[in-house]
Design a protein around this motif. Structure first.
Motif, PDB file in Angstrom:
ATOM      1  N   GLN A  11       0.824  -1.211   0.000  1.00 36.88           N
ATOM      2  CA  GLN A  11       0.000   0.000   0.000  1.00 36.88           C
ATOM      3  C   GLN A  11       0.856   1.258   0.000  1.00 36.88           C
ATOM      4  OE1 GLN A  11      -2.461  -0.596   3.462  1.00 36.88           O
ATOM      5  NE2 GLN A  11      -4.064  -1.694   2.324  1.00 36.88           N
ATOM      6  N   ASN A  12       1.999   1.192   0.643  1.00 41.84           N
ATOM      7  CA  ASN A  12       2.864   2.366   0.773  1.00 41.84           C
ATOM      8  C   ASN A  12       3.979   2.420  -0.274  1.00 41.84           C
ATOM      9  OD1 ASN A  12       1.594   3.511   3.106  1.00 41.84           O
ATOM     10  ND2 ASN A  12       2.512   1.878   4.325  1.00 41.84           N
ATOM     11  N   PHE A  13       4.059   1.387  -1.119  1.00 44.46           N
ATOM     12  CA  PHE A  13       5.139   1.343  -2.115  1.00 44.46           C
ATOM     13  C   PHE A  13       4.898   2.358  -3.235  1.00 44.46           C
ATOM     14  CE2 PHE A  13       6.857  -0.052  -6.172  1.00 44.46           C
ATOM     15  CZ  PHE A  13       8.188  -0.280  -5.849  1.00 44.46           C
ATOM     16  N   THR A  14       5.973   3.032  -3.634  1.00 49.68           N
ATOM     17  CA  THR A  14       5.941   3.866  -4.841  1.00 49.68           C
ATOM     18  C   THR A  14       7.245   3.665  -5.600  1.00 49.68           C
ATOM     19  OG1 THR A  14       6.978   5.807  -3.808  1.00 49.68           O
ATOM     20  CG2 THR A  14       4.558   5.636  -3.645  1.00 49.68           C
ATOM     21  N   GLU A  15       7.197   3.906  -6.895  1.00 51.74           N
ATOM     22  CA  GLU A  15       8.414   3.809  -7.708  1.00 51.74           C
ATOM     23  C   GLU A  15       9.447   4.836  -7.261  1.00 51.74           C
ATOM     24  OE1 GLU A  15       9.334   1.600  -9.797  1.00 51.74           O
ATOM     25  OE2 GLU A  15       7.456   0.475  -9.962  1.00 51.74           O
ATOM     26  N   GLU A  16       8.978   5.973  -6.769  1.00 50.06           N
ATOM     27  CA  GLU A  16       9.904   7.012  -6.294  1.00 50.06           C
ATOM     28  C   GLU A  16      10.675   6.515  -5.071  1.00 50.06           C
ATOM     29  OE1 GLU A  16       6.954   8.645  -8.876  1.00 50.06           O
ATOM     30  OE2 GLU A  16       6.669   7.546  -6.983  1.00 50.06           O
ATOM     31  N   LYS A  17       9.988   5.839  -4.164  1.00 52.46           N
ATOM     32  CA  LYS A  17      10.672   5.284  -2.995  1.00 52.46           C
ATOM     33  C   LYS A  17      11.720   4.250  -3.414  1.00 52.46           C
ATOM     34  CE  LYS A  17       7.086   5.744   0.573  1.00 52.46           C
ATOM     35  NZ  LYS A  17       6.193   4.999   1.485  1.00 52.46           N
ATOM     36  N   TYR A  18      11.364   3.434  -4.393  1.00 49.90           N
ATOM     37  CA  TYR A  18      12.303   2.415  -4.879  1.00 49.90           C
ATOM     38  C   TYR A  18      13.524   3.073  -5.519  1.00 49.90           C
ATOM     39  CZ  TYR A  18      14.107  -1.494  -7.699  1.00 49.90           C
ATOM     40  OH  TYR A  18      14.902  -2.441  -8.294  1.00 49.90           O
ATOM     41  N   ALA A  19      13.311   4.114  -6.309  1.00 51.69           N
ATOM     42  CA  ALA A  19      14.429   4.833  -6.935  1.00 51.69           C
ATOM     43  C   ALA A  19      15.341   5.444  -5.871  1.00 51.69           C
ATOM     44  CB  ALA A  19      13.904   5.910  -7.877  1.00 51.69           C
ATOM     45  N   ASP A  20      14.736   6.037  -4.836  1.00 48.23           N
ATOM     46  CA  ASP A  20      15.534   6.611  -3.747  1.00 48.23           C
ATOM     47  C   ASP A  20      16.291   5.518  -2.993  1.00 48.23           C
ATOM     48  OD1 ASP A  20      14.619   9.124  -4.389  1.00 48.23           O
ATOM     49  OD2 ASP A  20      13.075   9.181  -2.823  1.00 48.23           O
ATOM     50  N   PHE A  21      15.634   4.378  -2.814  1.00 46.75           N
ATOM     51  CA  PHE A  21      16.268   3.230  -2.153  1.00 46.75           C
ATOM     52  C   PHE A  21      17.543   2.804  -2.900  1.00 46.75           C
ATOM     53  CE2 PHE A  21      16.417  -1.447  -2.871  1.00 46.75           C
ATOM     54  CZ  PHE A  21      16.910  -1.857  -1.637  1.00 46.75           C
ATOM     55  N   LEU A  22      17.455   2.723  -4.235  1.00 53.09           N
ATOM     56  CA  LEU A  22      18.616   2.320  -5.033  1.00 53.09           C
ATOM     57  C   LEU A  22      19.739   3.358  -4.952  1.00 53.09           C
ATOM     58  CD1 LEU A  22      16.936   0.819  -8.229  1.00 53.09           C
ATOM     59  CD2 LEU A  22      17.962  -0.414  -6.305  1.00 53.09           C
ATOM     60  N   VAL A  23      19.367   4.632  -4.969  1.00 54.76           N
ATOM     61  CA  VAL A  23      20.380   5.687  -4.834  1.00 54.76           C
ATOM     62  C   VAL A  23      21.106   5.548  -3.499  1.00 54.76           C
ATOM     63  CG1 VAL A  23      20.748   8.170  -4.574  1.00 54.76           C
ATOM     64  CG2 VAL A  23      19.254   7.310  -6.393  1.00 54.76           C
ATOM     65  N   ASP A  24      20.338   5.388  -2.433  1.00 55.06           N
ATOM     66  CA  ASP A  24      20.932   5.251  -1.099  1.00 55.06           C
ATOM     67  C   ASP A  24      21.789   3.994  -1.001  1.00 55.06           C
ATOM     68  OD1 ASP A  24      19.731   7.569  -0.284  1.00 55.06           O
ATOM     69  OD2 ASP A  24      18.075   6.591   0.783  1.00 55.06           O
ATOM     70  N   LEU A  25      21.309   2.899  -1.607  1.00 53.80           N
ATOM     71  CA  LEU A  25      22.047   1.636  -1.557  1.00 53.80           C
ATOM     72  C   LEU A  25      23.414   1.772  -2.222  1.00 53.80           C
ATOM     73  CD1 LEU A  25      21.994  -1.426  -0.852  1.00 53.80           C
ATOM     74  CD2 LEU A  25      21.002  -1.821  -3.114  1.00 53.80           C
ATOM     75  N   ASN A  26      23.473   2.520  -3.308  1.00 50.30           N
ATOM     76  CA  ASN A  26      24.723   2.656  -4.069  1.00 50.30           C
ATOM     77  C   ASN A  26      25.628   3.772  -3.560  1.00 50.30           C
ATOM     78  OD1 ASN A  26      24.682   0.654  -6.325  1.00 50.30           O
ATOM     79  ND2 ASN A  26      22.724   1.628  -6.743  1.00 50.30           N
ATOM     80  N   THR A  27      25.107   4.629  -2.703  1.00 52.81           N
ATOM     81  CA  THR A  27      25.905   5.749  -2.207  1.00 52.81           C
ATOM     82  C   THR A  27      27.068   5.248  -1.356  1.00 52.81           C
ATOM     83  OG1 THR A  27      24.004   7.234  -2.200  1.00 52.81           O
ATOM     84  CG2 THR A  27      25.866   7.847  -0.806  1.00 52.81           C
TER      85      THR A  27
END
Length: 398
Positions: A11-27
């Motif tokens: 319910q709370n998932f968004t593509e924007e959250k996923y994109a931010d997650f990947l950015v943070d993961l790779n930082t």
């Protein structure tokens, strides 16, 4: 899988959250993650978690039995047998598919096993990134046996570094910085301090090994945290004319010794029994051919990452094998798409990861790795065109 946590997540998932997650993961990484990371973690029910733990323990009981070395002695190809083997594997990885039994219950079924390390460093960071990006509840953990991040890393240090200093232990692979799993190598270095070295970076003097530090200092190697799989150098018959022949007797400890990659492997599966293990037989020992070959797969003993597996066996496939002693016939495991994505169910495979430091009586189930799939097989290469697939981690109640 845990329906309430899943519902809230979706319910709370968004593509924007996923994109931010990947950015943070790779930082801050040495280089970006080179394999697909899934949009979601897996959330285990207490019941399935307990079944997983029991399924793993049944197999650990075989591996830790006094006769296991005798049982697995023929698993090691002579050309890849390495000297100075120790008494046990420091790492054990057990892969289970999420399936249904005959009664319709969701159960784990063993797929493969390895006496070899996996992403013991990366999974910690991955779990933290999922928790931060998607607000995973605080009562959910990726660790087993009441481990926390701190106690887990202490156990990892005890296993890999032991009594030595971190710079006396090297993480070694054939071309370490360029491996797809190099992200794990450098996260491990961050957590426990072990430098990353390629096979060609090993220097030999007598029976001792050395490496060059970043400052150019020559440093003695006391232990090798081995990430090299011999399959990767199989096509270079002259490899050990160009680099140190690591098969010879050397004054170095292996974490874990390369022979365990073969001892705890597909070779072991015909010796296992139980409700969580599919029927598996050595092809050359088949008394009679099953009438229902459509319900079996053929797997080569000496390959990794799913290469060479024959999923749909055709007439004559078994008879045509030039080396039937190097193949197993395994009952098909039908994955159930239990993870709900926005557009349908997704199949799951969960890898239980054990650590077994020297001096411990038995291995400790520590952490996990999970993979999501919509393709015919689990694995990144078989799911390149899908979303909600790829590497992930499973959370469960503390």
């Amino acid at each position: 899988m845990n329906p309430s946590v899943r519902t809230i997540f979706n319910q709370n998932f968004t593509e924007e959250k996923y994109a931010d997650f990947l950015v943070d993961l790779n930082t801050g990484l040495h280089k970006p993650v080179e394999f697909r990371v899934a949009e979601t973690p897996v959330f285990l029910t207490d019941d399935f978690r307990d079944k997983l733990i029991q399924a793993g323990q049944d197999i650990i009981d075989v591996i830790t039995a006094s006769n296991f070395k005798d049982l697995s002695e023929k698993a090691i190809p002579e050309k890849w047998r390495v000297a100075n083997e120790n008494d046990h594997s420091h790492f054990i990885a057990l892969d289970f598919g999420v399936c249904k039994d005959d009664a319709g219950n969701i159960v784990p079924k063993l797929i493969e096993m390895q006496g070899f390390p996996s992403l013991y460093g990366f999974q910690v960071q991955l779990g933290e990134n999922y928790r931060h990006a998607f607000n995973v509840p605080g009562n959910q953990t990726i660790f087993f046996n009441d481990l926390t991040k701190s106690s887990y890393i202490d156990l990892l240090k005890e296993t890999i570094i032991g009594p030595y200093q971190p710079d006396e232990v090297v993480l070694m692979d054939v071309n370490a910085p360029h491996q797809k799993t190099a992200v794990d190598f450098y996260i491990t270095e961050k957590y426990i301090g072990t430098p990353v070295v390629s096979l060609a970076g090993l220097l030999q003097e007598g029976d001792q090994l050395f490496y060059k530090t970043e400052s150019g200092e020559k440093k003695r190697i006391r232990r090798i945290y081995n990430r090299l799989i011999f399959d990767e150098i199989e096509n270079d018959p002259d490899i050990f004319n160009k680099v140190v022949d690591i098969r010879q007797p050397l004054d170095v400890e292996w974490i874990t010794h390369p022979n365990w990659f073969y001892r705890i492997s597909k070779y072991t599966m015909p010796f296992l029994r139980g409700r969580y293990v599919p029927k598996t037989q050595f092809v050359h020992k088949l008394a009679t051919m099953p009438d229902d070959l459509q319900n079996y797969v053929l797997k080569p003993l000496f390959s990794f990452a799913g290469q060479g597996v024959i999923i749909d066996i055709m007439d004559g496939d078994i008879e045509k094998l030039p080396d039937p002693e190097n193949w197993i016939l395994q009952e098909k495991v039908d994955y159930v798409p239990v993870v709900e994505s926005p557009d349908g169910g997704v199949k799951v495979e969960i890898r239980l990861l054990y650590l077994w430091p020297d001096g411990h009586e038995k291995p400790t189930l520590a952490i996990n790795l999970a993979r999501l799939s919509r393709g015919k097989m689990i694995g990144v290469r078989y799911n390149a065109d899908f979303d909600w697939v790829g590497g992930t981690v499973a959370f469960m109640h503390k």
